[in-house]
Design a protein around this motif. Structure first.
Motif, mmCIF file in Angstrom:
data_model
loop_
_atom_site.group_PDB
_atom_site.id
_atom_site.type_symbol
_atom_site.label_atom_id
_atom_site.label_comp_id
_atom_site.label_asym_id
_atom_site.label_seq_id
_atom_site.Cartn_x
_atom_site.Cartn_y
_atom_site.Cartn_z
ATOM 1 N N LYS A 1 -52.294 -14.232 52.858
ATOM 2 C CA LYS A 1 -52.291 -13.920 51.435
ATOM 3 C C LYS A 1 -52.448 -15.174 50.573
ATOM 4 O O LYS A 1 -52.661 -15.067 49.361
ATOM 5 C CB LYS A 1 -50.986 -13.211 51.053
ATOM 6 N N GLY A 2 -52.309 -16.341 51.206
ATOM 7 C CA GLY A 2 -52.423 -17.585 50.458
ATOM 8 C C GLY A 2 -51.159 -18.015 49.773
ATOM 9 O O GLY A 2 -51.215 -18.760 48.780
ATOM 10 N N CYS A 3 -50.003 -17.578 50.273
ATOM 11 C CA CYS A 3 -48.716 -17.891 49.642
ATOM 12 C C CYS A 3 -48.204 -19.257 50.093
ATOM 13 O O CYS A 3 -47.237 -19.370 50.868
ATOM 14 C CB CYS A 3 -47.700 -16.795 49.946
ATOM 15 N N TYR A 4 -48.842 -20.293 49.617
ATOM 16 C CA TYR A 4 -48.467 -21.661 49.933
ATOM 17 C C TYR A 4 -49.158 -22.568 48.925
ATOM 18 O O TYR A 4 -50.085 -22.150 48.215
ATOM 19 C CB TYR A 4 -48.896 -22.045 51.357
ATOM 20 N N ILE A 5 -48.689 -23.797 48.841
ATOM 21 C CA ILE A 5 -49.294 -24.783 47.946
ATOM 22 C C ILE A 5 -50.160 -25.713 48.777
ATOM 23 O O ILE A 5 -49.670 -26.337 49.722
ATOM 24 C CB ILE A 5 -48.224 -25.587 47.186
ATOM 25 N N LYS A 6 -51.416 -25.824 48.449
ATOM 26 C CA LYS A 6 -52.308 -26.716 49.188
ATOM 27 C C LYS A 6 -51.988 -28.178 48.889
ATOM 28 O O LYS A 6 -51.549 -28.524 47.786
ATOM 29 C CB LYS A 6 -53.770 -26.424 48.827
ATOM 30 N N PHE B 1 -38.994 -14.485 37.287
ATOM 31 C CA PHE B 1 -39.708 -15.440 36.447
ATOM 32 C C PHE B 1 -39.074 -16.831 36.555
ATOM 33 O O PHE B 1 -39.771 -17.857 36.524
ATOM 34 C CB PHE B 1 -39.704 -14.969 35.001
ATOM 35 N N LEU B 2 -37.745 -16.881 36.713
ATOM 36 C CA LEU B 2 -37.050 -18.163 36.814
ATOM 37 C C LEU B 2 -37.512 -18.937 38.054
ATOM 38 O O LEU B 2 -37.499 -20.176 38.054
ATOM 39 C CB LEU B 2 -35.540 -17.931 36.865
ATOM 40 N N GLU B 3 -37.919 -18.224 39.108
ATOM 41 C CA GLU B 3 -38.444 -18.910 40.286
ATOM 42 C C GLU B 3 -39.721 -19.668 39.952
ATOM 43 O O GLU B 3 -39.948 -20.776 40.456
ATOM 44 C CB GLU B 3 -38.698 -17.889 41.404
ATOM 45 N N TYR B 4 -40.559 -19.098 39.102
ATOM 46 C CA TYR B 4 -41.759 -19.817 38.659
ATOM 47 C C TYR B 4 -41.356 -21.030 37.819
ATOM 48 O O TYR B 4 -41.961 -22.106 37.931
ATOM 49 C CB TYR B 4 -42.667 -18.923 37.802
ATOM 50 N N VAL B 5 -40.348 -20.831 36.968
ATOM 51 C CA VAL B 5 -39.906 -21.898 36.067
ATOM 52 C C VAL B 5 -39.424 -23.110 36.877
ATOM 53 O O VAL B 5 -39.726 -24.259 36.531
ATOM 54 C CB VAL B 5 -38.783 -21.395 35.140
ATOM 55 N N ILE B 6 -38.709 -22.853 37.958
ATOM 56 C CA ILE B 6 -38.176 -23.946 38.777
ATOM 57 C C ILE B 6 -39.308 -24.794 39.340
ATOM 58 O O ILE B 6 -39.276 -26.036 39.275
ATOM 59 C CB ILE B 6 -37.280 -23.390 39.902
ATOM 60 N N TYR B 7 -40.329 -24.142 39.908
ATOM 61 C CA TYR B 7 -41.462 -24.908 40.442
ATOM 62 C C TYR B 7 -42.208 -25.641 39.330
ATOM 63 O O TYR B 7 -42.656 -26.776 39.509
ATOM 64 C CB TYR B 7 -42.414 -23.981 41.206
ATOM 65 N N ASN C 1 -49.582 -19.814 41.018
ATOM 66 C CA ASN C 1 -50.439 -18.654 41.229
ATOM 67 C C ASN C 1 -50.600 -18.351 42.718
ATOM 68 O O ASN C 1 -50.510 -17.194 43.156
ATOM 69 C CB ASN C 1 -51.804 -18.912 40.597
ATOM 70 N N ASP C 2 -50.822 -19.394 43.515
ATOM 71 C CA ASP C 2 -50.997 -19.209 44.959
ATOM 72 C C ASP C 2 -49.675 -18.884 45.644
ATOM 73 O O ASP C 2 -49.580 -17.929 46.423
ATOM 74 C CB ASP C 2 -51.595 -20.473 45.588
ATOM 75 N N LEU C 3 -48.661 -19.674 45.362
ATOM 76 C CA LEU C 3 -47.386 -19.565 46.066
ATOM 77 C C LEU C 3 -46.758 -18.188 45.898
ATOM 78 O O LEU C 3 -46.238 -17.601 46.854
ATOM 79 C CB LEU C 3 -46.420 -20.643 45.575
ATOM 80 N N PHE C 4 -46.830 -17.643 44.693
ATOM 81 C CA PHE C 4 -46.207 -16.353 44.407
ATOM 82 C C PHE C 4 -47.222 -15.204 44.368
ATOM 83 O O PHE C 4 -46.888 -14.099 43.944
ATOM 84 C CB PHE C 4 -45.426 -16.432 43.093
#
Length: 478
Positions: free
Chosen positions: A271-276, A444-450, A469-472
């Motif tokens: 699914k691409g759930c990682y940071i390149k 949403f707070l999980e996005y904020v942390i990153y 966008n990729d990670l989540f």
């Protein structure tokens, strides 16, 4: 060396006593030589309560950082790393059966041949193959109009498939890190003619400190966990190398971690759930340094991709704790306040100082506590402040998330709900109804942390958006 159910036997010295060892399925059994059997049983395992009468003694503590054994037959070196105090923060003991000892292991190293030191450790895993994509390390060509079946594949050179080297410091020793793609060519019928695998490499000054290698393994694992936002990460192979010639390295041993047994989560990878790697290349040194120094908050990472989609009270509190930790790093001097607010706080402190000097006992302690709390920002204020500053990064994700649930993104309301629900969980207010919308706030707070972490490391805004966008798995065409 394949990590299979293979039996190794040999000899080693433990506490100045000669032992034979049997090692199978990650279990190490030590058998004392005949001349030492009585000594081990009656002096180590048993306790003499009176002359000639014995009972079970105290457990045998493990204090050795590692045990070096030699295999029967080929004489290869095996290094066993017990769960001693050098590696774990709790007391570990050996098991026993008669005079035989059973050693709980954290890791072991099987050497192909002896070398004086180690200066490189390499990690490979499916996650690393995606983080530093192997499909970008070659080109291919074929003529679709011809039906001759000829396909030409050409790998790129090492310099094109190896990332820029970065460095960080571990226990006073400089470590250089990079990603690279390595090729394996085979003429065997049952193997692919060529295989490509990405590796994470750590280079350092030659050392014989095996504990240092475990430290590096822990840092590498947390690094990949951070880039995948899950803890079920382990490595297919951990290779140990020493300098060879012309700046090259020769692999001579393999490190195995006993409890590192997760199955690769190929679903989340597809699914691409990682940071390149290319998105965080500018901050690799700082990120790895913070991981090594335990400055970055990682305790909230879910166990798996699947667990990351479920929330309970414990996860709620941990995610909010991660936010507050990272907030303090993002705003080391706290939230900027208006001059009138600063003046009011100073006046309040002076009045409390007067009350402190005029009080005693518990009343004095209360006034001291109140003085310390002056200037603290509430969770509501922290959430609002961060989200407003990072709105250009976060709004695209937040608006979509809330709109999908027929809600509207409002940073101040979000902060209030998170604070109220966090307090209900933390203080055991079971009679309070769960604030449904706070679940959206938590996601949403999980996005904020990153976003906070990556902005703090100086990553470009576009790259931060792409990373989230990729990670989540948000699916935006950014």
């Amino acid at each position: 060396m394949e990590n299979e159910s293979k039996v190794y036997t040999g000899s080693l010295v433990f506490r100045n006593v000669d032992f034979s060892f049997v090692f199978i399925d990650d279990t190490l059994q030590l058998v004392p030589s005949k001349e030492y059997q009585n000594e081990v049983y009656y002096k180590w395992i048993c306790k003499e309560v009176r002359e000639g009468v014995y009972t079970n003694g105290d457990s045998i503590r493990i204090e050795d950082r590692f045990l070096e054994g030699r295999c029967d037959g080929d004489g290869r070196l095996i290094i066993f790393m017990p769960k001693s105090n050098a590696f774990v923060d709790y007391e570990t003991n050996m098991g026993n059966n008669s005079s035989k000892l059973y050693v709980p292991l954290l890791a072991y190293i099987i050497c192909k041949y002896d070398r004086d030191s180690v200066s490189r450790i390499s990690f490979s895993s499916p996650e690393i193959n995606y983080i530093h994509p192997t499909n970008e390390s070659y080109s291919y060509s074929f003529n679709p109009t011809d039906n001759d079946g000829i396909v030409k594949i050409e790998t790129k050179d090492f310099s094109s498939t190896t990332t820029e080297s970065h460095s960080f410091v571990v226990d006073g020793q400089e470590v250089s890190t990079k990603f690279g793609v390595y090729r394996t060519v085979s003429m065997n019928v049952d193997k692919a003619p060529i295989s490509l695998n990405s590796m994470l490499l750590f280079d350092f000054e030659p050392t014989t400190d095996w504990c240092f290698l475990i430290r590096l393994w822990g840092i590498a694992r947390e690094y990949i966990q951070y880039l995948c936002y899950r803890r079920d990460v382990n490595f297919d192979e951990i290779g140990l190398s020493s300098p060879f010639r012309n700046g090259q390295y020769e692999r001579f041993a393999t490190l195995f971690i006993v409890e590192d047994k997760y199955e690769p989560d190929r679903e989340s990878l597809k699914k691409g759930c990682y940071i390149k790697q290319n998105l965080i290349s500018s901050c690799e040194s700082t990120l790895l340094q913070d991981i090594a120094d335990k400055k970055i908050y990682l305790r909230h990472l879910p166990k798996s991709y699947k667990d990351g989609h479920s929330y309970d009270a414990a996860r709620f509190i941990m995610i909010v704790s991660a936010f507050e930790w990272e907030f303090n790093r993002f705003y080391p001097n706290g939230v900027t306040k208006t001059p009138s607010r600063e003046m009011a706080e100073e006046n309040a402190k002076k009045k409390l100082e007067t009350l402190i000097s005029e009080s005693s006992g518990k009343e004095k302690d209360i006034f001291k506590y109140l003085k310390k709390r002056i200037g603290d920002s509430s969770l509501e204020t922290k959430v609002f402040t961060v989200c407003k500053e990072l709105d250009s990064i976060l709004a695209v994700f937040g608006n979509r998330l809330y709109a999908m649930n027929n809600k509207r993104l409002c940073y101040s309301d979000m902060g209030n709900r998170l604070a109220s629900q966090r307090n209900n969980f933390a203080h055991g207010n079971l009679d309070k109804d769960f604030i449904d919308e706070s679940l959206l706030d938590l996601m949403f707070l999980e996005y904020v942390i990153y976003a906070m972490q990556l902005r703090n490391y100086g990553v470009e805004e576009t790259y931060i958006k792409n990373a989230i966008n990729d990670l989540f798995h948000r699916g935006f065409a950014l």
